[in-house]
Design an enzyme around this catalytic site. Structure first.
Site, mmCIF file in Angstrom:
data_model
loop_
_atom_site.group_PDB
_atom_site.id
_atom_site.type_symbol
_atom_site.label_atom_id
_atom_site.label_comp_id
_atom_site.label_asym_id
_atom_site.label_seq_id
_atom_site.Cartn_x
_atom_site.Cartn_y
_atom_site.Cartn_z
ATOM 1 N N ASN A 33 -6.249 4.975 0.395
ATOM 2 C CA ASN A 33 -5.281 5.436 1.401
ATOM 3 C C ASN A 33 -4.933 6.907 1.253
ATOM 4 O OD1 ASN A 33 -5.360 2.878 2.301
ATOM 5 N ND2 ASN A 33 -3.219 2.372 1.913
ATOM 6 N N HIS A 44 -4.536 -4.616 -3.941
ATOM 7 C CA HIS A 44 -4.529 -4.009 -2.606
ATOM 8 C C HIS A 44 -5.816 -4.353 -1.871
ATOM 9 C CE1 HIS A 44 -4.506 -0.315 0.155
ATOM 10 N NE2 HIS A 44 -3.819 -1.297 0.690
ATOM 11 N N SER A 87 0.835 -1.198 0.000
ATOM 12 C CA SER A 87 0.000 0.000 0.000
ATOM 13 C C SER A 87 0.867 1.244 0.000
ATOM 14 C CB SER A 87 -0.931 -0.012 1.215
ATOM 15 O OG SER A 87 -0.188 -0.151 2.395
ATOM 16 N N GLU A 120 -8.185 -2.760 -4.654
ATOM 17 C CA GLU A 120 -7.686 -1.824 -5.662
ATOM 18 C C GLU A 120 -6.719 -2.610 -6.547
ATOM 19 O OE1 GLU A 120 -7.746 2.474 -3.390
ATOM 20 O OE2 GLU A 120 -6.147 1.095 -2.866
HETATM 21 N N1 CAA Z 1 -11.426 -11.010 10.554
HETATM 22 C C1 CAA Z 1 -12.383 -11.732 9.954
HETATM 23 N N2 CAA Z 1 -13.711 -11.472 10.054
HETATM 24 C C2 CAA Z 1 -14.062 -10.424 10.826
HETATM 25 C C3 CAA Z 1 -13.125 -9.628 11.491
HETATM 26 C C4 CAA Z 1 -11.751 -9.958 11.334
HETATM 27 N N3 CAA Z 1 -10.776 -9.237 11.899
HETATM 28 N N4 CAA Z 1 -13.784 -8.667 12.170
HETATM 29 C C5 CAA Z 1 -15.087 -8.855 11.929
HETATM 30 N N5 CAA Z 1 -15.268 -9.909 11.114
HETATM 31 C C6 CAA Z 1 -16.518 -10.422 10.583
HETATM 32 C C7 CAA Z 1 -17.436 -10.914 11.647
HETATM 33 O O1 CAA Z 1 -17.177 -12.263 11.954
HETATM 34 C C8 CAA Z 1 -18.777 -10.725 11.017
HETATM 35 O O2 CAA Z 1 -18.977 -11.799 10.069
HETATM 36 P P1 CAA Z 1 -20.432 -12.358 9.740
HETATM 37 O O3 CAA Z 1 -21.180 -11.217 9.130
HETATM 38 O O4 CAA Z 1 -20.161 -13.488 8.780
HETATM 39 O O5 CAA Z 1 -21.032 -12.810 11.006
HETATM 40 C C9 CAA Z 1 -18.612 -9.441 10.180
HETATM 41 O O6 CAA Z 1 -17.206 -9.313 9.953
HETATM 42 C C10 CAA Z 1 -19.138 -8.212 10.901
HETATM 43 O O7 CAA Z 1 -18.485 -8.165 12.154
HETATM 44 P P2 CAA Z 1 -19.109 -7.554 13.488
HETATM 45 O O8 CAA Z 1 -20.606 -7.555 13.381
HETATM 46 O O9 CAA Z 1 -18.471 -8.186 14.661
HETATM 47 O O10 CAA Z 1 -18.539 -6.088 13.556
HETATM 48 P P3 CAA Z 1 -18.808 -4.824 12.662
HETATM 49 O O11 CAA Z 1 -20.164 -4.796 12.093
HETATM 50 O O12 CAA Z 1 -18.326 -3.710 13.509
HETATM 51 O O13 CAA Z 1 -17.807 -4.989 11.454
HETATM 52 C C11 CAA Z 1 -15.734 -4.374 10.539
HETATM 53 C C12 CAA Z 1 -16.433 -5.119 11.647
HETATM 54 C C13 CAA Z 1 -16.165 -4.935 9.173
HETATM 55 C C14 CAA Z 1 -14.238 -4.596 10.724
HETATM 56 C C15 CAA Z 1 -16.135 -2.845 10.595
HETATM 57 O O14 CAA Z 1 -15.883 -2.377 11.887
HETATM 58 C C16 CAA Z 1 -15.416 -1.991 9.592
HETATM 59 O O15 CAA Z 1 -15.809 -1.930 8.443
HETATM 60 N N6 CAA Z 1 -14.356 -1.263 10.027
HETATM 61 C C17 CAA Z 1 -13.567 -0.410 9.149
HETATM 62 C C18 CAA Z 1 -12.514 -1.236 8.497
HETATM 63 C C19 CAA Z 1 -11.706 -0.436 7.495
HETATM 64 O O16 CAA Z 1 -11.965 0.714 7.206
HETATM 65 N N7 CAA Z 1 -10.667 -1.078 6.937
HETATM 66 C C20 CAA Z 1 -9.772 -0.436 6.020
HETATM 67 C C21 CAA Z 1 -8.500 -0.116 6.729
HETATM 68 S S1 CAA Z 1 -7.317 0.617 5.614
HETATM 69 C C22 CAA Z 1 -6.508 -0.657 4.910
HETATM 70 O O17 CAA Z 1 -6.707 -1.802 5.199
HETATM 71 C C23 CAA Z 1 -5.570 -0.288 3.818
HETATM 72 C C24 CAA Z 1 -4.144 -0.370 4.109
HETATM 73 O O18 CAA Z 1 -3.359 -0.266 3.185
HETATM 74 C C25 CAA Z 1 -3.634 -0.514 5.484
#
Ligand code: CAA
Length: 298
Positions: A206, A156, A135, A168
């Site tokens: 990002n 990505h 990234s 991406e």
């Molecule tokens: N690993 C695997 N599955 C996960 C998980 C994890 N770490 N965290 C949550 N889940 C799953 C759950 O098991 C659940 O699955 P089911 O629908 O099958 O039951 C589902 O995701 C929803 O989880 P929750 O209901 O417990 O929690 P939530 O509704 O709060 O969702 C989330 C969790 C999807 C992580 C949400 O909080 C979210 O979208 N957060 C933002 C994440 C984000 O913006 N990521 C981008 C970061 S930037 C990046 O990655 C780029 C880079 O280059 C670094």
């Protein structure tokens, strides 16, 4: 995923290369999540790590995720075993000789990745696609480390990889159109949504997300409490996580590396990494993975 053609018709990308076996290099959070994504979609996956202990970590991650699906009634024990059965760990890169695509998710360090791409170029069969999850590094440079820059592309994924739909797909000027199309079709096959990006710092997400996260740290430095910022963004602005919760998920080291890259590229004074972010990384408080970041996870 569908792409509008020049004539305005909608074209669905096709697999121009057969993809049956997938290689994953790395054993961290992203690599483990990506290995799970492919194995769950029916692909044979060979994942390569530096030690048996690190390979065991991938099995632990995958098993925990599958157990959660079983406990929610979304998967049965036979389904779980089938997914695990499609995953093969190896400590030697030579195990990647017959894969159709390698998805690499190792440390964000150009020298380390360059060495890996030289090796993959030597080991992988002709026509195998080499996809990086970087990234923050120029993918063009990784392509240049190989004799097959046309087969090198960015994929990505976002964290957590099993949940986040977006990938991406990053092409360099050298990436073949057939490789681009195959990777987009592959994304669709594993339930992801591909967007096209050029090889520029931060790609799309990002470039927007990390200045916001960095600004949240600066806002806290100016005296606003972390809990208030997280609550305002999550509960009132409707984001799935507050910025400090998200920083802890992504990892402060990863966030700092991305922010430094954006600052170096765009030279925006406001993009300078927040001092507290630097301090957190120096103190080893990287987020969930170290059980302490902006929040505690003991
Ligand atoms: N690993 C695997 N599955 C996960 C998980 C994890 N770490 N965290 C949550 N889940 C799953 C759950 O098991 C659940 O699955 P089911 O629908 O099958 O039951 C589902 O995701 C929803 O989880 P929750 O209901 O417990 O929690 P939530 O509704 O709060 O969702 C989330 C969790 C999807 C992580 C949400 O909080 C979210 O979208 N957060 C933002 C994440 C984000 O913006 N990521 C981008 C970061 S930037 C990046 O990655 C780029 C880079 O280059 C670094």
């Amino acid at each position: 995923f569908a792409e509008a053609s020049a004539a305005g018709e909608v074209a669905t990308p096709e697999l121009k290369h057969d993809i049956a076996k997938v290689g994953v290099v790395g054993t961290g959070t992203m690599a483990s999540g990506i290995a799970l994504v492919f194995a769950q979609s029916g692909y044979e996956v060979t994942y390569v790590g530096r030690s048996q202990e690190k390979l065991d970590g991938v099995v632990g991650y995958v098993t925990k995720n599958l157990d959660r699906a079983v406990s929610k009634g979304k998967l049965d024990e036979a389904g779980k075993e089938a997914v695990l059965g499609r995953l093969t760990g190896a400590t030697e890169r030579e195990a990647l000789a017959d894969v159709d695509i390698v998805v690499e998710a190792i440390a964000e360090d150009l020298a380390i990745k360059t060495e890996l791409y030289k090796d993959l170029d030597r080991i992988c069969k002709q026509g195998a696609i080499l996809a990086t999850t970087t990234s923050s590094l120029p993918i063009t440079r990784l392509g240049e480390a190989t004799s097959r820059p046309e087969s090198v592309i960015g994929m990505h994924f976002f964290n957590p990889a099993p949940v986040m739909k977006l990938v991406e797909v990053v092409t360099t000027p050298a990436t073949g159109a057939d490789v681009d199309e195959t990777v987009k079709a592959l994304c669709a096959k594993v339930g992801k949504v591909a967007v096209s990006c050029g090889d520029r710092a931060g790609f799309i997400v990002n470039c927007l997300l990390f200045p916001y996260l960095n600004d949240a740290v600066k806002l806290h430095e100016s005296g606003v409490a972390i809990a208030d910022i997280d609550a305002a963004i999550k509960e009132q602005a409707g984001f799935p996580m507050g910025p400090f919760e998200l920083l802890d998920v992504v990892g402060n080291d990863v966030s700092l590396a991305i922010q430094k890259e954006l600052y170096a590229e765009f030279k925006e004074p406001g993009f300078a990494p927040a001092e507290l972010l630097e301090q957190k990384v120096a103190a080893g408080e990287l987020g969930r993975k170290t059980k302490k970041g902006f929040h505690d996870y003991a």
